[in-house]
Each structure stands twice: as C-alpha cells, then as structure tokens.
Scaffold this active site. Structure first.
Site, PDB file in Angstrom:
ATOM      1  CE  LYS A  20      -4.378   1.202   2.255  1.00  0.00           C
ATOM      2  NZ  LYS A  20      -4.944   1.092   3.607  1.00  0.00           N
TER       3      LYS A  20
HETATM    4  O1  G3P Z   1      -7.652   1.978   5.388  1.00  0.00           O
HETATM    5  C1  G3P Z   1      -7.930   3.161   4.944  1.00  0.00           C
HETATM    6  C2  G3P Z   1      -9.415   3.777   5.457  1.00  0.00           C
HETATM    7  O2  G3P Z   1     -10.370   2.743   5.269  1.00  0.00           O
HETATM    8  C3  G3P Z   1      -9.198   4.370   6.480  1.00  0.00           C
HETATM    9  O3  G3P Z   1     -10.758   4.816   7.228  1.00  0.00           O
HETATM   10  O4  G3P Z   1     -12.397   5.495   8.857  1.00  0.00           O
HETATM   11  O5  G3P Z   1      -9.750   5.982   9.113  1.00  0.00           O
HETATM   12  O6  G3P Z   1     -11.244   7.184   7.400  1.00  0.00           O
HETATM   13  P1  G3P Z   1     -10.966   5.805   8.161  1.00  0.00           P
END
Ligand code: G3P
Length: 218
Positions: A87
């Site tokens: 990633k």
């Molecule tokens: O893995 C990246 C993403 O899904 C993060 O989510 O909820 O931290 O914006 P969030």
C-alpha cells in the site's frame, strides 16, 4: 464486488473470514497502532499472521515517503507472504514507486485518494487497487459516492484495469451505495459488515416461522 475487512484486529479478521464472504484485508499504520503493534519484527509477524488467516489480498502500507525507501520497504513487505499487496500513498514519490512495483510484478494499493485526477495517476502507474476514502470525503461535505462513480466512469471509458477499492467506509449503507456506483472492492470494519444482516422483517419473519413450526411439533 470483493469484500475486504479494514482492520488489523486478528479476532475481527477471523470472525469475518468465518462468514465465508471475505476476499481480503486492508490495514494502515493507524489500524496497526490501534492494535498496539510496533517495531519492525512485530509488524512483520502481524502481517504474516493476517496472511495466514486470509488467503486473499492483504494490504500492508509503507511508512517511507521517498522513492528509494518505499521500494526497499515494499519489497520487504512483499516477501512476507504471497498475498501481500504493497500500500503506497498518493504522492509524487508514491506514484514513481507504484510504477516500479508494476514493472517488477509486485501488486499495489494506491491509498489516500480523494480525487478523480489522483485516481487517473494511480491507474497510469499500474496500481492493482486505487483507494478513494469515502467517509473522509463525506466528512468535508462533499460526496464520496460521487467520486466512486466518476472514477468508475473514467476507468471504463479509458479501459484502465486498476480496481476501485472503496475505503473509509463507516456504515453498511455505504457498502451497497459503493457497489451501486461501480466499486470493485469495498473495505470496511467488522461492524459495517455485520450491519448488513439487519432487517426487522427478517427477525419478525423468522420468529413467526419458528412459532408456527413449534405449534405442531412442540
Ligand atoms: O484503510 C484506509 C481507510 O479505510 C481509513 O478509514 O475510517 O480512518 O477514514 P477511516
């Protein structure tokens, strides 16, 4: 549409895997920190543990932000298991690194994508996945689902093969919306996956079926 779980929590990953619908896992440095995983060897051990639970793609994020560092780190991560996807953040050096990984056959997930223009760069570099952050876009009062739709339209017109991975999903409603708008993959926490089961008519219907059965069968 593929289903990934967005967590580094082994119990949540096991629970989702047991449903038989899990295609992969995404992690990020914040999710690893949430599980208290620190230090290179612990981090690598943890990725290996995840890869043993789930045979599908497991995204492991690089910490370096320069080309050389990302390439070194990504190669090391890719050696941990056959199903690791490296990633890489959507920055200049990241796009260079993705192009390099594409050349040498290492699958990538381009993360922190917030615009269609960024998604074009990721596809041009040959990223396996592009990760638009739906919830974080919604947090800014724009429309995350519109971005999924725009990327899906562009990728279809241009014939790009990069898969659209809807990330930063916080509700089960967003999962079906992402599917409707053209996401190839959705990644979300266990709570959102479990929320998909909920419908009061299912509960009421099942209760009635069982009550009718019991009337005659005890
Ligand atoms: O893995 C990246 C993403 O899904 C993060 O989510 O909820 O931290 O914006 P969030």
């Amino acid at each position: 549409m593929k289903f990934f779980i967005d967590t580094a929590n082994l119990n949540d990953i096991r629970e989702a895997a047991e449903l038989g619908i899990l295609d992969g896992v995404t992690t990020n440095p914040s999710l690893m920190a949430k599980e208290g995983i620190s230090g290179q060897s612990n981090i690598e051990k943890h990725y290996k543990a995840i890869c043993e639970i789930v045979p599908g793609d497991v995204s492991a994020e690089v910490i370096a932000t320069d080309f050389k560092g990302m390439v070194e780190e990504g190669k090391r991560l890719a050696e941990l298991a056959d199903n690791i996807v490296v990633k890489v953040p959507m920055i200049k050096e990241g796009v260079k690194a993705i192009s390099h990984f594409t050349e040498i056959g290492i699958p990538t997930n381009c993360t922190l994508v917030f615009s269609a223009a960024q998604a074009i760069l990721a596809a041009k570099a040959g990223a396996t996945y592009v990760s638009p952050f739906i919830g974080r876009i919604d947090d800014t009062n724009w429309d995350g689902m519109k971005l999924i739709k725009h990327i899906a339209e562009i990728y279809a017109i241009q014939g790009y093969e990069t898969e659209i991975l809807a990330a930063s999903i916080r509700s089960s409603r967003q999962i079906s919306d992402a599917a409707r708008n053209g996401a190839d993959v959705v990644t979300c926490p266990l709570s959102s996956i479990m929320g998909m089961f909920n419908h009061p008519l299912t509960d009421i219907g099942l209760e009635k079926f069982l009550a009718d059965y019991r009337k005659l069968n005890g």
